[in-house]
Structure formats: C-alpha cells, structure tokens
Scaffold this motif. Structure first.
Motif, PDB file in Angstrom:
ATOM      1  N   GLU A  20       0.828  -1.209   0.000  1.00 56.30           N
ATOM      2  CA  GLU A  20       0.000   0.000   0.000  1.00 56.30           C
ATOM      3  C   GLU A  20       0.862   1.257   0.000  1.00 56.30           C
ATOM      4  O   GLU A  20       0.529   2.249  -0.651  1.00 56.30           O
ATOM      5  N   TYR A  21       1.985   1.223   0.706  1.00 54.66           N
ATOM      6  CA  TYR A  21       2.897   2.375   0.676  1.00 54.66           C
ATOM      7  C   TYR A  21       3.364   2.652  -0.755  1.00 54.66           C
ATOM      8  O   TYR A  21       3.394   3.805  -1.209  1.00 54.66           O
ATOM      9  N   MET A  22       3.747   1.599  -1.466  1.00 52.36           N
ATOM     10  CA  MET A  22       4.224   1.776  -2.832  1.00 52.36           C
ATOM     11  C   MET A  22       3.107   2.276  -3.742  1.00 52.36           C
ATOM     12  O   MET A  22       3.317   3.160  -4.593  1.00 52.36           O
ATOM     13  N   GLN A  23       1.918   1.733  -3.569  1.00 47.17           N
ATOM     14  CA  GLN A  23       0.796   2.183  -4.404  1.00 47.17           C
ATOM     15  C   GLN A  23       0.507   3.666  -4.172  1.00 47.17           C
ATOM     16  O   GLN A  23       0.296   4.427  -5.132  1.00 47.17           O
ATOM     17  N   LYS A  24       0.500   4.092  -2.930  1.00 49.55           N
ATOM     18  CA  LYS A  24       0.218   5.497  -2.617  1.00 49.55           C
ATOM     19  C   LYS A  24       1.322   6.404  -3.146  1.00 49.55           C
ATOM     20  O   LYS A  24       1.050   7.498  -3.669  1.00 49.55           O
TER      21      LYS A  24
END
Length: 427
Positions: A403-407
């Motif tokens: 999720e960090y990478m997606q954001k």
C-alpha cells in the motif's frame, strides 16, 4: 490490497501471463492497444499501450492539454525459475522427468520439495498462420525431491546442487511423454501435431499468505512493484506530464534482449508518441530533459539472523516504506536530485521512506534503472520495497509496504516535474 496482490501473482506465473494481466486491466480501463510496426493515431486525452514479445508492455496516457515531459515508472515481469527445454520429457531409472535450464540467479534449495506447475506460451500452426497462446496447468505437475538425510548425511552442511543432477524435476512413474504433449495441446486449443514450439516454465504453485507483520508469496520480486505501479497508474490524476508504465522482461538475466530494459522498446514507444503528436526530434529531446524515471525493484531487508550482511547506517526494514537505493558505482542510479524528488513525493503522500546501500565489502546486484537510462537519459531514481529471501521460490515482505508503494506511485503519476533555469526543481 495484499489479497489483490496475491490474486495478481497467482494469475501471473510467467512474464507472459503478467503482461496479459496488465493488458486486461488496461483494456478494462479504456486503454487502446497499439502495435509496433503500425502507424499510430494518438490523440490528446487518449490512453494507450503496446507490448513486445508478449512479455513486456509500455502504457501511457496523453494529457488533454500541452505536456512537458514523461513521468515513467519501470519494473520487471520476470522472476528466477526453471525453463523447460525444447524436448522436455525424458525417462530415467523408472521415472519420467523434465529436462530444464535454470533461468536467473535463484536460491536452488528453495525449489526442492515444492509443488511445481507449468505455464508459458505455445506457438502452433493454425491453418495458414502461426498462432501464439498462453497456457497454465495451474495444478502441480512436478516436484524436485531432496535426497533423504539417511542417504546424504551431509545434507545439512554447505553443499552445492548440480542443475543437471540435483535439480531435475520428477513428473511421474510412467512414461508420460505423450500425455504431457497431449495436455499442452489441449490447453492450447489445438492438436499436438500442430505445435511448433513453446516457452514453458516451472513455477511454484504455492499461494500467497498474510501472517503476523508479513506477507509471503512466490515472485514478490518484482510483481509486488508491478502490481502497485499498475494500480497507481490507472487511478492517477491527470497532470501536464505524460504518465508512463513500463514493465520489462529478462531483468533477471541482464535485460539484454529485444524485450528487456537494454533494448530500444521504451525509446521507440516514446519517440513514436512524440512524433504522432506532431513534435520534432528536437522537441522529443526537450521532453526527455524534462522527464523523470523510477526504477521500481525490491531491495534486501535486514535479515533477522544475519544483520551483519547489511550496512549499519543504510539498511532497510520491512513495513518501513519506500526504499531509496544508492550505489557509488552506479549499479543504482539514484543521485541527490532524484533522491530529493522521491523524498518530496513520499512526504506529500504521507508515507515513510528509507535509504539502502550495500555493505561496502559486498557487491550488490544491479537492476533495470541504469540500463534503461543509457537509452533514455533522464533524471532517475532506483526504489523498491524491503523483502527477505530475494530469489527464493517463496519470498517474504512487509504487509504494509504494498500500500505504501501504491500510494507513492499514485502521487508520482499524478505529478509533473518542472525545470526552472536557476537549477531548481518543482514537482
């Protein structure tokens, strides 16, 4: 998000399937497929993608107004595995086995005693044409057995595994040459006599799991980054730069193929985009000078049992957010400017980031960023997510990091980089 990641990985046993899944998502979001070798009709506000070899893909979105450069996130579709040889089935000592070659730098021992399936592409004669189709057995069809401890008392000591002896997959007790060919033909939708050739691979059939603070699954390197980049790309907001999603094959074997990051694929796509919109070669050079590229590939987390293998001040942890990779010898192409831009975007997206560098006496691997950058020179940063057991058949990463990478990539694709003349940058 990790559940969707596992679904994506399960549907992506090979680079061919990874690109097919990306294409399906793009088509569902209204992207138009273009073809190399054909004249492109590109319009402002349009959404497009093109593939090469069915194992690499570049997608892009044209702003409705004038644009000033490209915002590119690149990752890779392949993972270490075993490739079946052209004549893959043979019998020996009463067993039927697969004849394979190692693809990429795998951790050999992790492939032992695992349920292995077969997937890839098959090329066959279809009337007057040659047709390519993807196949996936899905169920386990082979296994590489360990030698029992009673027969190898040194099994728990350091030992090497010979690819032609110790890593030969077991298929059955009977001669299943004919049945394997028949199964491949059935999955291909043709008769086995029509099959001309194939690119078939063994893959770990285990499913991904979420446990404690972690996720574990096959092919996290690099499908975790591919999934996050695709998800961010299709949902990002329009800006004045052209967002570009690039996924290359063959990173694990050096990228020097027609579909790898060391090819002309990305360069040709971006040049045709510029030309199709009526811009000159000089304009194209100006666009590249105003562009930014991210090389997205996972990095090594501090090992719980061997922390001494990482740099004391530049080691990274799982669930610690975006990993920014540095290397003085340019195995990673991050510099002060590209690092500052990445940190700015992380802070804007309110996600953590951390710095990674190899321990100074341990040579690290390179990735696709510095390779692609020799064909399309622009400000570039190497980033990724922290993981354990890289190049194992079953890898582990942090449960929060997808999720960090997606954001982060959503923020990246929703941004444009500007270059004022006084050597300052705004994004």
């Amino acid at each position: 998000m990790n559940k969707r990641l596992f679904e994506f990985i399960e549907k992506s046993p090979t680079a061919f399937h990874t690109v097919a899944n990306i294409c399906d998502t793009l088509i569902s979001k209204g992207y138009e497929r273009l073809y190399e070798g054909s004249k492109w009709k590109i319009n402002k506000g349009g959404k497009y993608f093109v593939t090469r070899n069915d194992s690499s893909v570049v997608a892009f979105r044209i702003p409705a107004d004038d644009f000033g450069g490209f915002m590119i996130a690149a990752s890779h579709s392949d993972s270490p595995c075993f490739k079946l040889k052209e004549n893959p089935v043979f019998t020996d000592s009463g067993y039927t086995k697969f004849s394979c070659e190692k693809y990429g730098g795998m951790i050999n021992s992790t492939w032992l005693d695992r349920p292995l399936s077969v997937a890839g592409r098959v090329v066959y004669k279809d009337e007057d044409s040659i047709k390519s189709v993807l196949v996936d057995f899905k169920e386990p069809v082979a296994l590489i057995p360990n030698v029992a401890i009673h027969l190898n008392r040194k099994a728990n000591e350091e030992s090497s595994l010979n690819a032609a002896v110790d890593l030969v997959p077991l298929v059955s007790l009977e001669d299943s040459t004919a049945s394997f060919k028949a199964s491949v033909a059935e999955l291909s939708g043709t008769h086995e006599d029509n099959i001309l050739s194939s690119d078939l691979f063994l893959y770990n059939a285990d499913k991904g799991v979420c446990w404690s603070d972690f996720i574990s699954a096959p092919r996290l390197d690099d499908l975790q980054c591919v999934f996050a980049a695709l998800d961010a790309f299709v949902s990002a907001k329009a800006k004045t730069s052209i967002p570009v999603l690039a996924v290359f094959d063959n990173e694990e074997v050096g990228s020097s193929t027609k579909q790898g990051a060391d090819s002309d694929f990305l360069y040709n796509v971006l040049l045709k985009v510029s030309s199709s919109l009526g811009f000159s070669n000089v304009d194209f050079a100006d666009f590249l000078a105003k562009s930014f590229m991210l090389s997205c590939d996972n990095g090594h987390a501090v090992h719980p049992n061997h922390p001494e293998l990482t740099d004391k001040n530049n080691s990274v942890k799982m669930n610690g957010g975006i990993v920014i990779k540095y290397n003085a010898n340019q195995r990673y192409c991050t510099d002060a400017v590209s690092s500052a831009i990445v940190k700015t975007l992380c802070r804007r997206a309110e996600i953590p980031f951390q710095a990674y560098a190899n321990r100074s006496d341990i040579a690290g691997g390179s990735t696709l960023g510095n390779i692609a950058n020799t064909h399309l020179s622009m400000i570039t940063a190497d980033i990724g997510l922290a993981q354990l057991s890289m190049h194992s058949s079953f890898e582990t990463a942090g449960k929060d990091d997808t999720e960090y990478m997606q954001k982060f990539l959503f923020e990246f694709f929703s941004s444009s980089l500007n270059f004022p003349e006084n050597n300052s940058y705004t994004i």
